[in-house]
Design an enzyme around this catalytic site. Sequence first.
Site, PDB file in Angstrom:
ATOM      1  N   TYR A   1       0.852  -1.182   0.012  1.00 21.80           N
ATOM      2  CA  TYR A   1      -0.003  -0.040  -0.126  1.00 21.80           C
ATOM      3  C   TYR A   1       0.798   1.346  -0.065  1.00 21.80           C
ATOM      4  CZ  TYR A   1       0.755   1.100   4.879  1.00 21.80           C
ATOM      5  OH  TYR A   1       1.382   1.255   6.281  1.00 21.80           O
TER       6      TYR A   1
ATOM      7  N   ARG B   1       8.304   4.126  -4.765  1.00 19.93           N
ATOM      8  CA  ARG B   1       8.379   3.437  -3.461  1.00 19.93           C
ATOM      9  C   ARG B   1       7.235   2.116  -3.666  1.00 19.93           C
ATOM     10  NH1 ARG B   1       7.570   5.022   2.635  1.00 19.93           N
ATOM     11  NH2 ARG B   1       5.446   5.384   2.011  1.00 19.93           N
TER      12      ARG B   1
ATOM     13  N   ARG C   1      -7.596 -20.344  -2.614  1.00 22.29           N
ATOM     14  CA  ARG C   1      -6.498 -20.153  -1.558  1.00 22.29           C
ATOM     15  C   ARG C   1      -5.368 -21.308  -1.347  1.00 22.29           C
ATOM     16  NH1 ARG C   1      -5.295 -21.346   3.726  1.00 22.29           N
ATOM     17  NH2 ARG C   1      -4.216 -19.604   4.959  1.00 22.29           N
TER      18      ARG C   1
ATOM     19  N   HIS D   1      -1.201 -21.021  -0.601  1.00 23.73           N
ATOM     20  CA  HIS D   1      -0.030 -20.265  -0.091  1.00 23.73           C
ATOM     21  C   HIS D   1       1.009 -19.688  -1.368  1.00 23.73           C
ATOM     22  CE1 HIS D   1      -1.243 -21.395   3.803  1.00 23.73           C
ATOM     23  NE2 HIS D   1      -0.345 -20.608   4.391  1.00 23.73           N
TER      24      HIS D   1
ATOM     25  N   LYS E   1       6.683  -1.902   2.017  1.00 29.86           N
ATOM     26  CA  LYS E   1       5.403  -1.494   2.621  1.00 29.86           C
ATOM     27  C   LYS E   1       4.015  -2.364   2.320  1.00 29.86           C
ATOM     28  CE  LYS E   1       3.398   3.206   3.148  1.00 29.86           C
ATOM     29  NZ  LYS E   1       3.160   3.083   4.605  1.00 29.86           N
TER      30      LYS E   1
ATOM     31  N   GLU F   1      11.713   2.313  14.622  1.00 26.62           N
ATOM     32  CA  GLU F   1      10.563   3.385  14.138  1.00 26.62           C
ATOM     33  C   GLU F   1       9.500   3.135  14.751  1.00 26.62           C
ATOM     34  OE1 GLU F   1       9.374   2.424  10.031  1.00 26.62           O
ATOM     35  OE2 GLU F   1       9.623   0.440  10.233  1.00 26.62           O
TER      36      GLU F   1
ATOM     37  N   LEU G   1      11.071   1.199   7.425  1.00 31.43           N
ATOM     38  CA  LEU G   1      10.705   1.619   6.142  1.00 31.43           C
ATOM     39  C   LEU G   1      11.271   3.019   5.824  1.00 31.43           C
ATOM     40  CD1 LEU G   1       8.250   1.237   3.859  1.00 31.43           C
ATOM     41  CD2 LEU G   1       7.002   2.795   5.134  1.00 31.43           C
TER      42      LEU G   1
HETATM   43  N1  PMP Z   1       7.308   3.666   9.183  1.00 29.86           N
HETATM   44  C1  PMP Z   1       6.009   2.939   9.105  1.00 29.86           C
HETATM   45  C2  PMP Z   1       6.165   1.590   9.671  1.00 29.86           C
HETATM   46  C3  PMP Z   1       5.155   3.490   8.450  1.00 29.86           C
HETATM   47  O1  PMP Z   1       3.952   2.527   8.362  1.00 29.86           O
HETATM   48  C4  PMP Z   1       5.058   4.886   7.852  1.00 29.86           C
HETATM   49  C5  PMP Z   1       3.899   5.315   7.392  1.00 29.86           C
HETATM   50  N2  PMP Z   1       3.441   4.481   6.167  1.00 29.86           N
HETATM   51  C6  PMP Z   1       6.255   5.478   7.980  1.00 29.86           C
HETATM   52  C7  PMP Z   1       7.334   4.901   8.688  1.00 29.86           C
HETATM   53  C8  PMP Z   1       6.348   6.906   7.413  1.00 29.86           C
HETATM   54  O2  PMP Z   1       6.569   6.673   5.680  1.00 29.86           O
HETATM   55  P1  PMP Z   1       6.010   8.016   5.208  1.00 29.86           P
HETATM   56  O3  PMP Z   1       6.751   9.060   5.493  1.00 29.86           O
HETATM   57  O4  PMP Z   1       6.308   7.537   3.670  1.00 29.86           O
HETATM   58  O5  PMP Z   1       4.628   8.010   5.411  1.00 29.86           O
END
Ligand code: PMP
Length: 287
Positions: free
Chosen positions: A33, A52, A100, A102, A149, A182, A207
Amino acid sequence: MPRIAYVNGRYLAHRDATVHIEDRGYQFADGVYEVCEVAQGFIVDMTRHLDRLNRSLNELAIGWPLHRSALVTVMREVIRRNRVANGLVYLQVTRGVAPRDHAFPPAGTRPSLVVTAKKSDPVAAAAKAEGGVKVITVAENRWDRVDIKTVGLLPNVLAKQQAREKGAHEAWFVDAGGNVTEGASTNAWIVTRDGVLVTRPAEHGILRGITRTTVFDVARKHGLAIEERGFSVEEAWTAREAFITSATSIVMPVVAIDEHSVANGQPGSIAISLRAAFFDVAEKSPA
Ligand code: PMP
């Protein structure tokens, strides 16, 4: 005015917008996403978000559901139909619908695409930034491909819920070495006593946030030094400032970590100035 969602080629009333029960996103979290901020009628940093998305899709060998330019058209249309001037646009691509199993579905299975948009209140966001937010810390328990992501966000969901239950806005994951990775949905930063911005390198373990990348641009423009390195929770307690970044919160000052206030417990001046300068530096594509 009813909200409208795009689902696999159709614009539908939000309440009627559904995906198949054998969508692989629903059954396996087999999808990715993106979330872009919409501000003052512009999609913010769209190029970086779609780059991304491309990387996430490639890492998982999922095809693009539409040509990139057609996806942009859909994003704009969803924003327009929902009359969003300030808010966000959300896109989700899964490996599609198949019986379904895997292993990957047969070649030719079409990826699913959902696009939604939502209004937000910039005045409320500004008020939140003026007060700053609290974060809690939780043990890192995610897989090692959080650089992709994906919609597989269960550890993030549980961490965010813990934060809510403790009256906090965000949860910071802390790795086995005691360093912050994070937030559940944000990147984590501190500012040292010398005014250096510190955030963890994005090679693995986090991320690579788009807001994080654009804040690098803002910091460079303002002559601020940046160090990409890990920092411990203890270092964050005694830092001059702390803040988080994401497309939906931009730069949000952190004023407390667990039971410890950061500096004097007020939003830091560097975080506030990065927030103020962000929109000028970010890419703005007409929505
Ligand atoms: N880390 C994680 C785990 C996230 O879900 C997000 C937001 N999607 C971010 C960092 C920040 O990313 P962005 O600045 O691209 O929104």
